[in-house]
Motif scaffolding. Structure first.
Motif, mmCIF file in Angstrom:
data_model
loop_
_atom_site.group_PDB
_atom_site.id
_atom_site.type_symbol
_atom_site.label_atom_id
_atom_site.label_comp_id
_atom_site.label_asym_id
_atom_site.label_seq_id
_atom_site.Cartn_x
_atom_site.Cartn_y
_atom_site.Cartn_z
ATOM 1 N N GLU A 48 -11.564 -35.627 20.298
ATOM 2 C CA GLU A 48 -11.705 -34.595 19.284
ATOM 3 C C GLU A 48 -12.869 -34.906 18.349
ATOM 4 O OE1 GLU A 48 -8.791 -34.365 16.333
ATOM 5 O OE2 GLU A 48 -9.736 -32.575 15.483
ATOM 6 N N ARG A 49 -13.083 -36.223 18.143
ATOM 7 C CA ARG A 49 -14.095 -36.628 17.188
ATOM 8 C C ARG A 49 -15.495 -36.312 17.701
ATOM 9 N NH1 ARG A 49 -13.361 -42.584 14.814
ATOM 10 N NH2 ARG A 49 -11.418 -41.670 14.111
ATOM 11 N N PHE A 50 -15.722 -36.544 19.021
ATOM 12 C CA PHE A 50 -17.092 -36.478 19.525
ATOM 13 C C PHE A 50 -17.391 -35.348 20.490
ATOM 14 C CE2 PHE A 50 -18.508 -40.129 17.427
ATOM 15 C CZ PHE A 50 -17.496 -41.067 17.458
ATOM 16 N N ARG A 55 -15.025 -23.143 27.430
ATOM 17 C CA ARG A 55 -14.010 -22.263 28.014
ATOM 18 C C ARG A 55 -13.582 -22.737 29.387
ATOM 19 N NH1 ARG A 55 -17.214 -17.242 27.713
ATOM 20 N NH2 ARG A 55 -18.579 -18.405 26.364
ATOM 21 N N ASN A 56 -14.515 -23.213 30.190
ATOM 22 C CA ASN A 56 -14.129 -23.623 31.541
ATOM 23 C C ASN A 56 -13.798 -25.106 31.611
ATOM 24 O OD1 ASN A 56 -16.645 -24.294 30.846
ATOM 25 N ND2 ASN A 56 -17.659 -23.563 32.685
ATOM 26 N N GLY A 57 -13.440 -25.685 30.468
ATOM 27 C CA GLY A 57 -13.050 -27.092 30.475
ATOM 28 C C GLY A 57 -14.222 -28.049 30.455
ATOM 29 N N ALA A 58 -15.431 -27.527 30.369
ATOM 30 C CA ALA A 58 -16.583 -28.423 30.336
ATOM 31 C C ALA A 58 -16.623 -29.159 29.008
ATOM 32 C CB ALA A 58 -17.864 -27.623 30.518
ATOM 33 N N VAL A 59 -16.843 -30.442 29.103
ATOM 34 C CA VAL A 59 -16.845 -31.272 27.901
ATOM 35 C C VAL A 59 -18.274 -31.377 27.366
ATOM 36 C CG1 VAL A 59 -16.482 -33.607 27.091
ATOM 37 C CG2 VAL A 59 -14.862 -32.576 28.646
ATOM 38 N N SER A 60 -18.488 -30.880 26.135
ATOM 39 C CA SER A 60 -19.834 -31.003 25.545
ATOM 40 C C SER A 60 -19.797 -31.895 24.329
ATOM 41 C CB SER A 60 -20.361 -29.666 25.066
ATOM 42 O OG SER A 60 -20.104 -28.672 25.951
ATOM 43 N N ALA A 61 -20.857 -32.650 24.174
ATOM 44 C CA ALA A 61 -20.941 -33.519 23.008
ATOM 45 C C ALA A 61 -21.187 -32.679 21.769
ATOM 46 C CB ALA A 61 -22.079 -34.504 23.196
ATOM 47 N N ARG A 62 -20.589 -33.087 20.657
ATOM 48 C CA ARG A 62 -20.860 -32.400 19.399
ATOM 49 C C ARG A 62 -22.169 -32.941 18.861
ATOM 50 N NH1 ARG A 62 -16.080 -29.836 17.902
ATOM 51 N NH2 ARG A 62 -14.150 -30.872 18.564
ATOM 52 N N TYR A 88 -24.571 -32.245 27.299
ATOM 53 C CA TYR A 88 -24.952 -31.649 26.024
ATOM 54 C C TYR A 88 -24.773 -30.144 26.134
ATOM 55 C CZ TYR A 88 -27.022 -35.942 24.282
ATOM 56 O OH TYR A 88 -27.223 -37.211 23.830
ATOM 57 N N GLY A 89 -24.471 -29.500 25.006
ATOM 58 C CA GLY A 89 -24.318 -28.057 24.988
ATOM 59 C C GLY A 89 -25.608 -27.370 25.425
ATOM 60 N N ARG A 125 -23.835 -23.907 14.010
ATOM 61 C CA ARG A 125 -23.012 -23.488 15.154
ATOM 62 C C ARG A 125 -22.133 -24.625 15.638
ATOM 63 N NH1 ARG A 125 -26.728 -21.065 19.356
ATOM 64 N NH2 ARG A 125 -28.216 -20.280 17.865
ATOM 65 N N GLU A 126 -22.691 -25.830 15.602
ATOM 66 C CA GLU A 126 -21.908 -26.996 16.014
ATOM 67 C C GLU A 126 -20.782 -27.245 15.009
ATOM 68 O OE1 GLU A 126 -20.999 -29.009 18.846
ATOM 69 O OE2 GLU A 126 -22.974 -28.132 19.191
#
Lengths: 450, 475
Positions: A48-50, A55-62, A88-89, A125-126
């Motif tokens: 949650e922190r990073f 939507r499709n479960g892709a993990v993006s860095a904040r 990365y997003g 946005r982030e």
């Protein structure tokens, strides 16, 4: 709570990418010695922190990536995507075609204001993706033009737009023998300005990390990638979840807790980092450590101002208690006085570790009681494949000598007014230089008289 | 990636320029095997579809190479040299619209070049430059190539410099100037050179002076190595920096060998901006780091190695030898000895497979023997480009801001004063509209004050400078 990372310039982007790598690997490797619930709590908190989930479960860095030229950012994005675990997003990067030419004034006065709107938009946005914002982590170097100049400008904008959020700047100090001729000017301007908008400045010196790579990790031909991996490991050991004293849940507000323990006075914001043990992968499997051993080493490193665990001077001792005030002024110069220390212990049997050595009032300056000055965070989870790992974040005289060196060289150059025309043509006047020098001399004086 | 435009003025400028384009094509041909128009090529060439008739809009940005056009403007006041280029093998690389020519030449007279042709052709020059700039996505730098001793290169070339400063103030101007040797056959070359010097000091961002005599010495040295002893047989002829082999051009002409050296120097200078590397050094970083004071922007360049031996195995001793050679006075492109003068700053642009550790090791090794000014003891700027030049596995270009340039200037001033005291040939200049005696006096005083600035810096050499006193803070 989530942290938004802003990667600025070539250095910031390269280290940032390694940092997310370390965090992602650490979170996914389960710790054999801990119960499943512990593993899950750790991983959920870190995730949650990073990272945010698309939507499709892709993990993006904040994270937001900023640079004035495209090569480094595209390399970082493609390397991240290759890992398969995180990326990365798609809309998280900002770059232009031409760099800042190692010119702080160009980064701060020209590129900063010109691109402020676009960059702050990306950051906003982030931030909106976070449930609760825990603060900003800005990564940059001090020697170049973009990371240092534009990075300082963006930090200022963040302070203006988010006045109640915590801002932690991670700043890389260049090699002493120089990669850029005007690096000392850029460093002086960066530090003096950051002091006003940032909450704390976490420092890594290229020289130190280079030595760690050479002597402890036995790397023959050291590349910047090796250096960045070490820095990422050290940063990860600070930012990954841990329990503050007496807590039963993982800390939700790491930046806030860090500031509370470490930065009690606005004049003292420079934080140094020491992490042990540090060794090559090959040696890891054969080494065993005990908490008393690690803590004793770390304490001596703090007192003797050692940069790494080899070559520590064991002769240095804190002044004996009860010395009359007059004599304290002539105490051993090599002894490193601290304002505040934070220990972060990760690994097996961590509850048994005794950190009493760090509560010794002799270690600290006289105007702060040690009960307040020293704190410890712990977690039984091992970090990055080290069975036991101890990190010390210290607000002390660690950085006094390097800072003094940088200011001295910059002042010498300024005395002959060399290169100053390159800065004045972009908007930084001699007055601005003098203001920056004054600010840094003030900081040096404050730390000297700790 | 950014683009650069080359402006070649006068006979010398155009001859050096044409060698530059030939060698640039050779270099890109050896790197770019797939024939794709990539970022590296776009820094100096446009990709053009010649079938389209609208010549202003026929740029193609990616994909296969169709027809490459150089980002260049060719200027000469007599047609001989430019016509030769247009009829030679390089004709397809230039567009007829990129040329500005006249018929009668400048008669080796700076005043004619600068005042007469400068004003007559100003609009056309601006138009041409503007078009070249519009074809660029992000224009970073103008390279001006000219000689100092003649009339067109010297006079019109410096007029073009003024135009560049007025019309494109944000774009960096790097000037390659060929200075006349003492035995120059143009009698008025000292006048032309000193008049041009003033313009360079005031309007250029950075100047790379070259002396014909040094080029001749280097050419002789290589020819000597080629023809002597057993080492001679082993030199790869195509790899010498004087060779144009492998380029489009067929026969070698007399000045070609010397011009190839200058062309190679320019190629190495721009290599980090064109190709990738682990420590990129952009052109604006060169001016930022090497010019501590605005008028002292004269950089001494040196190339190494001059040739490669056919022996492929290069132990690291040879690598270290490359670094040492770059600082010896035989490799400098002007007649000077930087080691015995004072360094203000130094940049090393390394190409090929050299690692950071090699670079650091050599800097540590050479530093004690090189005197640096007291406030810049660690004044090194480094760049690593991964693509080596044709025929070499690695190479080094050293750019130094060193007080040794003042010897060139002092000689120039002496030759000027010899003529000026007798007022010899002065009437040719004063007849030109807009030219007055004051132009001469101002030019020579500008040169004198430049020499004085270098002298003052030299005076600090060897003195133990105490550190400037730091600010005192009330605690």
């Amino acid at each position: 709570m989530s942290i938004v990372t802003v990667q600025l310039g070539q250095c910031g982007n390269q280290i940032g990418q390694e940092l997310f790598n370390v965090i992602s690997n650490d979170t996914h490797s389960s710790c054999g010695q801990c119960p499943k619930t512990e593993n899950e709590a750790y991983s959920v908190c870190s995730q949650e922190r990073f990272f945010s989930e698309g939507r499709n479960g892709a993990v993006s860095a904040r994270a937001v990536l900023v640079d004035m030229e495209p090569k480094v950012i595209s390399h970082a994005i493609s390397t991240a995507a290759k890992s398969g675990r995180w990326k990365y997003g798609d809309q998280s990067s900002f770059c232009q075609k031409q760099g800042s030419g190692n010119n702080w004034a160009n980064g701060f006065c020209v590129h900063g204001p010109r691109h402020e709107e676009d960059i702050m938009d990306l950051i906003r946005r982030e931030v909106e993706k976070c449930d609760r914002l825990g603060g900003f982590f800005n990564m940059m170097s001090m020697a170049g033009g973009t990371g240092s100049g534009m990075g300082t400008y963006i930090t200022q904008c963040l302070r203006g737009t988010y006045p109640h959020s915590f801002i932690l700047n991670q700043v890389t100090w260049p090699y002493g023998t120089g990669e850029v001729i005007v690096q000392n000017y850029n460093s002086v301007l960066t530090l003096s300005h950051l002091y006003q908008s940032s909450d704390a400045i976490l420092v890594h010196e290229n020289d130190t990390v280079h030595k760690i790579c050479a002597q402890l990790m036995n790397i023959k031909q050291i590349s910047f990638k090796d250096v960045n991996k070490v820095i990422a490991h050290q940063l990860g050991s600070v930012l990954q979840p841990a329990y503050t004293e007496g807590a039963s849940e993982y800390n939700r507000n790491p930046l806030g807790d860090l500031m509370k323990s470490m930065v009690c006075h606005p004049e003292y914001k420079l934080l140094g980092l020491r992490n042990i043990p540090q060794m090559s992968e090959a040696s890891l499997a054969y080494s065993v450590f005990t908490w008393p051993g690690l803590l004793k080493h770390l304490r001596q490193m703090l007192i003797a101002n050692a940069k790494m665990e080899e070559g520590v001077d064991w002769q240095v001792r804190p002044p004996a208690d009860g010395l009359p005030l007059a004599e304290k002024g002539t105490r051993n110069r090599r002894f490193n006085t601290s304002l505040a220390n934070l220990l972060i212990l990760r690994g097996k049997d961590v509850q048994s570790a005794d950190t009493g050595g760090f509560m010794d009032p002799a270690l600290y300056t006289s105007w702060l009681p040690p009960g307040v000055a020293s704190s410890t965070w712990r977690t039984p989870m091992s970090f990055n494949r080290y069975e036991k790992s101890a990190t010390l974040v210290s607000n002390s005289q660690f950085l006094l000598k390097p800072l003094d060196g940088i200011v001295g060289k910059a002042w010498n150059m300024f005395a002959s007014r060399a290169y100053v025309h390159q800065y004045t043509q972009f908007g930084i006047s001699e007055e601005d230089f003098l203001d920056s020098f004054t600010a840094l001399e003030q900081i040096i004086a404050s730390y000297t008289h700790l | 990636m950014t683009q650069s435009v080359v402006v070649q003025v006068g006979q010398c400028g155009n001859q050096v320029g044409s060698r530059f384009w030939d060698l640039a094509l050779r270099e890109h041909a050896s790197v770019n095997k797939k024939g794709i128009y990539d970022e590296a090529l776009s820094s100096f060439f446009r990709n053009v579809d010649t079938r389209r008739s609208d010549e202003d809009n026929n740029d193609i940005s990616g994909g296969k190479i169709r027809s490459l056009k150089a980002r260049a403007v060719l200027i000469d006041m007599e047609e001989g040299v430019v016509n030769e280029i247009l009829q030679g093998p390089l004709r397809d690389v230039f567009d007829s619209k990129q040329l500005i020519t006249d018929v009668s030449g400048s008669g080796n007279n700076w005043a004619v070049g600068h005042k007469v042709y400068g004003s007559t052709y100003r609009d056309e020059i601006v138009e041409n430059l503007r078009k070249a700039a519009e074809h660029c996505d992000c224009l970073q730098c103008f390279f001006v190539i000219h000689s100092m001793g003649g009339g067109t290169g010297s006079g019109l070339g410096t007029s073009v410099l003024n135009v560049l400063e007025d019309e494109f103030p944000e774009v960096c101007r790097i000037v390659t100037s060929v200075y006349p040797s003492a035995e120059d056959d143009v009698i008025t070359s000292p006048y032309n050179s000193v008049l041009a010097m003033r313009e360079l000091t005031e309007h250029a961002d950075c100047v790379l002076p070259i002396e014909n005599q040094s080029l001749v010495d280097i050419v002789n040295k290589i020819k000597h190595m080629s023809h002597s002893g057993k080492l001679g047989a082993e030199i790869k002829q195509s790899s010498t920096i004087i060779s144009g082999q492998g380029g489009i051009k067929g026969q070698e002409k007399p000045f070609d060998a010397m011009n190839n050296i200058v062309a190679n120097m320019l190629l190495n200078l721009t290599s980090s901006a064109r190709f990738e590397g682990s420590l990129n050094m952009d052109l604006n970083e060169i001016t930022m780091n090497l010019v501590p004071f605005p008028r002292l922007h004269y950089l001494v360049s040196s190339l190494s190695p001059l040739y490669t031996l056919a022996d492929v195995n290069v132990p690291s001793r040879r690598l270290d030898q490359m670094f040492s050679d770059a600082f010896s006075k035989d490799h400098q492109l002007i007649h000077a000895d930087p080691k015995h003068n004072l360094y203000l700053a130094c940049a090393l642009i390394v190409r090929g497979d050299v690692q950071v550790s090699d670079l650091r090791r050599n800097i540590e090794r050479l530093k004690p023997s090189l005197p640096f000014v007291s406030w810049n003891q660690e004044g090194w700027k480094t760049g690593l480009c991964s693509v080596p030049p044709v025929g070499h596995s690695h190479s080094l270009l050293a750019l130094a801001n060193n007080t040794c340039v003042k010897s060139t200037f002092i000689e120039l001033k002496d030759r000027f004063m010899k003529l000026y005291k007798k007022k010899a040939h002065l009437h040719h200049y004063l007849h030109v509209d807009g030219m007055e005696q004051s132009c001469f006096t101002e030019a020579v005083s500008s040169l004198s004050s430049l020499i004085e600035e270098y002298n003052q810096l030299d005076a600090t050499k060897g003195l133990l400078m105490t550190d400037a006193q730091r600010l005192n803070i009330a605690v």
